[in-house]
Design a protein around this motif. Structure first.
Motif, PDB file in Angstrom:
ATOM      1  N   GLY A 152       0.838  -1.093   0.049  1.00 51.89           N
ATOM      2  CA  GLY A 152      -0.099   0.044  -0.089  1.00 51.89           C
ATOM      3  C   GLY A 152       0.845   1.245  -0.017  1.00 51.89           C
ATOM      4  N   LEU A 153       2.073   0.887  -0.002  1.00 54.48           N
ATOM      5  CA  LEU A 153       2.947   2.295  -0.010  1.00 54.48           C
ATOM      6  C   LEU A 153       2.709   3.299  -1.173  1.00 54.48           C
ATOM      7  N   PHE A 154       2.849   2.626  -2.444  1.00 55.00           N
ATOM      8  CA  PHE A 154       2.598   3.560  -3.376  1.00 55.00           C
ATOM      9  C   PHE A 154       1.486   4.122  -3.609  1.00 55.00           C
TER      10      PHE A 154
ATOM     11  N   GLN B  30      15.216   5.774   5.987  1.00 58.38           N
ATOM     12  CA  GLN B  30      14.587   5.303   7.018  1.00 58.38           C
ATOM     13  C   GLN B  30      15.260   4.025   7.642  1.00 58.38           C
ATOM     14  N   GLY B  31      15.742   3.087   6.765  1.00 56.40           N
ATOM     15  CA  GLY B  31      16.170   1.900   7.489  1.00 56.40           C
ATOM     16  C   GLY B  31      17.368   2.240   8.250  1.00 56.40           C
ATOM     17  N   GLY B  32      18.421   2.926   7.701  1.00 54.09           N
ATOM     18  CA  GLY B  32      19.415   3.317   8.530  1.00 54.09           C
ATOM     19  C   GLY B  32      20.625   2.364   8.398  1.00 54.09           C
TER      20      GLY B  32
ATOM     21  N   TYR C 114      11.219  -5.072   5.292  1.00 49.72           N
ATOM     22  CA  TYR C 114      11.983  -4.146   5.946  1.00 49.72           C
ATOM     23  C   TYR C 114      12.119  -4.429   7.479  1.00 49.72           C
ATOM     24  N   ASP C 115      13.228  -4.998   7.560  1.00 52.98           N
ATOM     25  CA  ASP C 115      13.464  -5.627   8.927  1.00 52.98           C
ATOM     26  C   ASP C 115      13.909  -4.314   9.805  1.00 52.98           C
ATOM     27  N   GLY C 116      14.356  -3.365   9.359  1.00 50.92           N
ATOM     28  CA  GLY C 116      14.602  -2.159  10.473  1.00 50.92           C
ATOM     29  C   GLY C 116      13.578  -1.416  10.571  1.00 50.92           C
ATOM     30  N   LEU C 117      12.408  -1.672   9.865  1.00 51.68           N
ATOM     31  CA  LEU C 117      11.216  -0.699  10.158  1.00 51.68           C
ATOM     32  C   LEU C 117      10.179  -1.535  11.231  1.00 51.68           C
ATOM     33  N   ARG C 118      10.623  -2.676  11.948  1.00 55.38           N
ATOM     34  CA  ARG C 118       9.653  -3.462  12.753  1.00 55.38           C
ATOM     35  C   ARG C 118       9.500  -2.772  13.773  1.00 55.38           C
TER      36      ARG C 118
ATOM     37  N   ALA D 210       6.359   1.153  12.753  1.00 58.77           N
ATOM     38  CA  ALA D 210       7.434   1.382  11.720  1.00 58.77           C
ATOM     39  C   ALA D 210       6.852   1.962  10.307  1.00 58.77           C
ATOM     40  N   ASP D 211       5.658   1.183   9.992  1.00 57.40           N
ATOM     41  CA  ASP D 211       5.160   1.792   8.616  1.00 57.40           C
ATOM     42  C   ASP D 211       4.533   3.088   8.642  1.00 57.40           C
ATOM     43  N   GLY D 212       4.024   3.674   9.935  1.00 60.71           N
ATOM     44  CA  GLY D 212       3.381   4.746   9.941  1.00 60.71           C
ATOM     45  C   GLY D 212       4.392   5.711   9.924  1.00 60.71           C
ATOM     46  N   ARG D 213       5.742   5.318  10.646  1.00 59.23           N
ATOM     47  CA  ARG D 213       6.679   6.318  10.517  1.00 59.23           C
ATOM     48  C   ARG D 213       7.480   6.606   9.457  1.00 59.23           C
ATOM     49  N   LEU D 214       7.247   5.669   8.558  1.00 59.49           N
ATOM     50  CA  LEU D 214       7.765   5.631   6.983  1.00 59.49           C
ATOM     51  C   LEU D 214       6.990   6.607   6.376  1.00 59.49           C
ATOM     52  N   ARG D 215       5.715   6.395   6.372  1.00 60.80           N
ATOM     53  CA  ARG D 215       4.744   6.955   5.692  1.00 60.80           C
ATOM     54  C   ARG D 215       5.132   8.623   6.214  1.00 60.80           C
TER      55      ARG D 215
END
Length: 408
Positions: free
Chosen positions: A116-118, A154-156, A184-188, A195-200
């Motif tokens: 759903g990111l795109f 975002q992952g870093g 995205y393991d770094g976004l868990r 993490a998904d909300g922070r990315l968005r």
């Protein structure tokens, strides 16, 4: 008695000697005794008009506020959005191609984008004020690259565990770690954060920042174009529109100049039916002559020749007063006997020339005579034929014909 013909110029004429030379050439072409009436010194003062132009004071031009987040009017993603999405995927692929998976000789896994990111980015694209209107390939490609870099940031480096932790992709600061699932393991989020909300949120912030930069750049560029165009057009525009405005407000001063010029020849001219004047007038000068001939205390005119002039246009939008009723769209306006004969010349390419016969009737019931005087195709600036009349042989011919008829 063969009285002289008084010639009144139009707007933006600040050179009395140049105007006198034009009248002298017309005198030679017609064989008529002509007297120039110059009023340009009473026109608009355009010396300081540039102070009113945007961008002249150094004040920044900035984009307006963004649309509200809670359902403000938005459009669907523009034609440019698919190019942005393609650019994001392309840059993500390049990042993976340039990275090391952590296993000797093995390529890095292709990064998987959260579900759903795109679709989310497409929706945010509709909220932009500037970017969503762009179809420039370079701008759209760079917007996609910037969004891809945000995904990488975002992952870093070393943000998570698993294969590839700590490795960057294609010069980015690091895509983060990817587990066996390719997610995205770094976004868990080790602390339970979304993490998904922070990315968005980060992608939204980046997109808004890009939109502000694009808006500022576009505004600055358009501001420079605005300034250049206004500066180039300032003298002509200020004098043309300015003279119209000045005459509308101070017509008495301009008309007094006409009367003074006539009085120097003969104070009795134009004051009674028995001693009418003959007048030739260009552009706004035709409006001046028309107003004087139809005023409550008229300038009695046996023959008026106008060329490139606007009396009908002005009377339609702002009735001239004096002894004239407004034009209601049906019956023509009957002119007083103080304007005995009127010949109106117009050039087809002159946007400032208007016809008269549909709107007016002379006192005897006949219509003013509208005569088309087309300019030759060669040697003419088709963008501006308004000043071409002075040099057209047909204009001189029609003036001579009209003035001769006024003597009979």
């Amino acid at each position: 008695m063969n009285e002289p013909v008084f010639v009144i110029h139009g707007v933006a004429n600040r050179d009395p000697d140049g105007f006198a030379a034009s009248v002298a050439a017309l005198r030679a072409a017609t064989g008529l005794d002509m007297v120039p009436v110059h009023w340009g010194d009473l026109g608009a003062d355009d010396r300081h008009v540039a102070a009113a132009f945007p961008g002249r004071t150094g004040a920044p031009v900035v984009p307006g506020p963004r649309l509200p987040e809670d359902g403000g009017l938005r459009s669907a993603p523009g034609d440019g959005w698919p190019q942005v999405e393609s650019a994001v995927r392309t840059w993500l692929g390049k990042a993976a191609d340039g990275a090391d998976s952590g296993l000797r000789g093995a390529p890095a896994p292709a990064p998987a984008v959260p579900d759903g990111l795109f679709e989310y980015l497409a929706d945010e694209w509709t909220r932009t004020e500037w970017l969503r209107h762009s179809d420039d390939p370079a701008l759209l490609a760079e917007a996609g690259r910037a969004l891809a870099e945000t995904l990488a940031e975002q992952g870093g480096p070393g943000a998570g565990a698993g294969a590839g932790a700590g490795h960057g992709y294609g010069g980015y600061r690091g895509y983060g770690a990817y587990g066996g699932s390719g997610a995205y393991d770094g976004l868990r989020g080790r602390d339970g954060e979304d993490a998904d909300g922070r990315l968005r949120a980060r992608l939204r912030d980046r997109l808004q920042a890009l939109d502000r930069v694009a808006g500022a750049a576009i505004s600055a560029a358009l501001g420079r174009v605005n300034t250049v165009m206004r500066t180039a057009a300032a003298p002509g525009t200020a004098r043309f529109l300015g003279d119209v405005l000045v005459y509308q407000r101070h017509r008495d001063r301009v008309q007094a100049r006409v009367r003074e010029t006539i009085d120097r020849v003969d104070p009795a001219l134009g004051r009674t039916r028995d001693r009418p004047v003959r007048v030739v007038a260009h552009s706004l000068g035709g409006v001046v002559a028309f107003d004087m001939a139809t005023s409550a205390e008229p300038l009695w005119t046996s023959s008026l020749v106008t060329f490139g002039s606007q009396p009908a246009f002005f009377h339609a939008i702002d009735p001239r007063g004096g002894s004239l009723p407004p034009y209601e769209g049906a019956d023509p306006v009957v002119l007083p006997p103080s304007l005995h004969r009127w010949t109106n010349l117009w050039e087809p390419m002159d946007v400032l020339a208007f016809v008269t016969a549909r709107m007016f009737r002379l006192h005897d019931g006949s219509a003013p005579e509208d005569v088309c005087v087309p300019a030759p195709a060669s040697g003419l600036n088709w963008g501006w034929t308004h000043s071409a009349y002075w040099d057209l042989p047909l204009v001189a011919t029609e003036i001579g014909r009209a003035m001769a008829a006024a003597l009979h």
